[in-house]
Design a protein around this motif. Structure first.
Motif, short mmCIF file in Angstrom:
data_model
loop_
_atom_site.label_atom_id
_atom_site.label_comp_id
_atom_site.label_asym_id
_atom_site.label_seq_id
_atom_site.Cartn_x
_atom_site.Cartn_y
_atom_site.Cartn_z
N ASN A 35 14.00 48.62 48.81
CA ASN A 35 13.14 47.44 48.89
C ASN A 35 13.65 46.51 49.98
O ASN A 35 14.86 46.32 50.13
CB ASN A 35 13.09 46.70 47.56
N PHE A 36 12.72 45.92 50.71
CA PHE A 36 13.03 44.98 51.78
C PHE A 36 12.19 43.72 51.60
O PHE A 36 11.00 43.81 51.31
CB PHE A 36 12.72 45.60 53.15
N ILE A 37 12.82 42.57 51.79
CA ILE A 37 12.07 41.32 51.74
C ILE A 37 11.78 40.90 53.17
O ILE A 37 12.63 41.01 54.06
CB ILE A 37 12.82 40.21 50.96
N LEU A 38 10.55 40.47 53.39
CA LEU A 38 10.12 39.94 54.68
C LEU A 38 10.03 38.43 54.51
O LEU A 38 9.30 37.95 53.64
CB LEU A 38 8.75 40.50 55.07
N LEU A 39 10.77 37.70 55.33
CA LEU A 39 10.75 36.24 55.27
C LEU A 39 10.03 35.73 56.52
O LEU A 39 10.43 36.03 57.64
CB LEU A 39 12.17 35.67 55.22
N TYR A 40 8.97 34.97 56.30
CA TYR A 40 8.14 34.49 57.40
C TYR A 40 8.65 33.13 57.87
O TYR A 40 8.69 32.17 57.09
CB TYR A 40 6.68 34.39 56.95
N ASN A 41 9.06 33.06 59.14
CA ASN A 41 9.62 31.85 59.74
C ASN A 41 8.63 31.25 60.73
O ASN A 41 8.13 31.96 61.60
CB ASN A 41 10.91 32.17 60.50
N GLY A 42 8.41 29.96 60.64
CA GLY A 42 7.55 29.27 61.59
C GLY A 42 6.54 28.41 60.86
O GLY A 42 6.22 28.64 59.70
N HIS A 43 6.08 27.41 61.55
CA HIS A 43 5.14 26.46 60.99
C HIS A 43 3.72 27.01 61.10
O HIS A 43 3.09 26.92 62.15
CB HIS A 43 5.26 25.11 61.71
N ALA A 44 3.24 27.60 60.04
CA ALA A 44 1.88 28.16 60.04
C ALA A 44 0.88 27.10 59.58
O ALA A 44 1.23 26.18 58.85
CB ALA A 44 1.82 29.37 59.13
N THR A 45 -0.34 27.24 60.02
CA THR A 45 -1.40 26.31 59.64
C THR A 45 -1.84 26.59 58.21
O THR A 45 -2.10 27.73 57.85
CB THR A 45 -2.60 26.46 60.60
#
Length: 127
Positions: free
Chosen positions: A19-29
């Protein structure tokens, strides 16, 4: 009584999945700040990516609110990393996990302002 069901003997190799976790970085709208047309276009991209990943998408995750806090081990607080959300996928190894985020909708702007961090999740120790 014998079963009427017969199975052909076939040598198969089961793949060990991690299992892998994807962490989303950045200021999304925020979706509520988008027009219906823009929101539908973004959701269509997410739907296409989820369809591509298929059953290897363990947990689609969810977006995070912008106001977070980072608690430090000395009891103080600091500005947290700008995480926007997460998902959990399964893959044989890190290379296959990286390949699964090709054409990921969070990386579609191509501005260098957004990234996806990938971490392999360790198995939970037995208690």
């Amino acid at each position: 009584m014998r079963s009427a069901c017969f199975f052909a003997q076939k040598s198969i190799t089961l793949k060990s999945m991690k299992n892998f976790i994807l962490l989303y970085n950045g200021h999304a709208t925020d979706a509520k700040d988008m027009s219906d047309e823009a929101r539908n276009a973004v959701m269509a991209k997410w739907g296409a990516w989820m369809g591509k990943v298929g059953n290897d998408l363990i947990n689609v995750g969810q977006p995070m609110v912008k106001e977070g806090v980072s608690v430090v081990d000395d009891g103080s607080f600091k500005t947290p990393t700008e995480l926007n959300g997460f998902s959990i996928i399964q893959a044989e190894d890190m290379e296959k996990a990286k390949a699964m985020i090709n054409d990921h909708p969070f990386l579609s702007d191509k501005t260098g302002k957004f990234s996806v961090d990938i971490y392999e999740l360790m198995p939970t120790p037995k208690m």
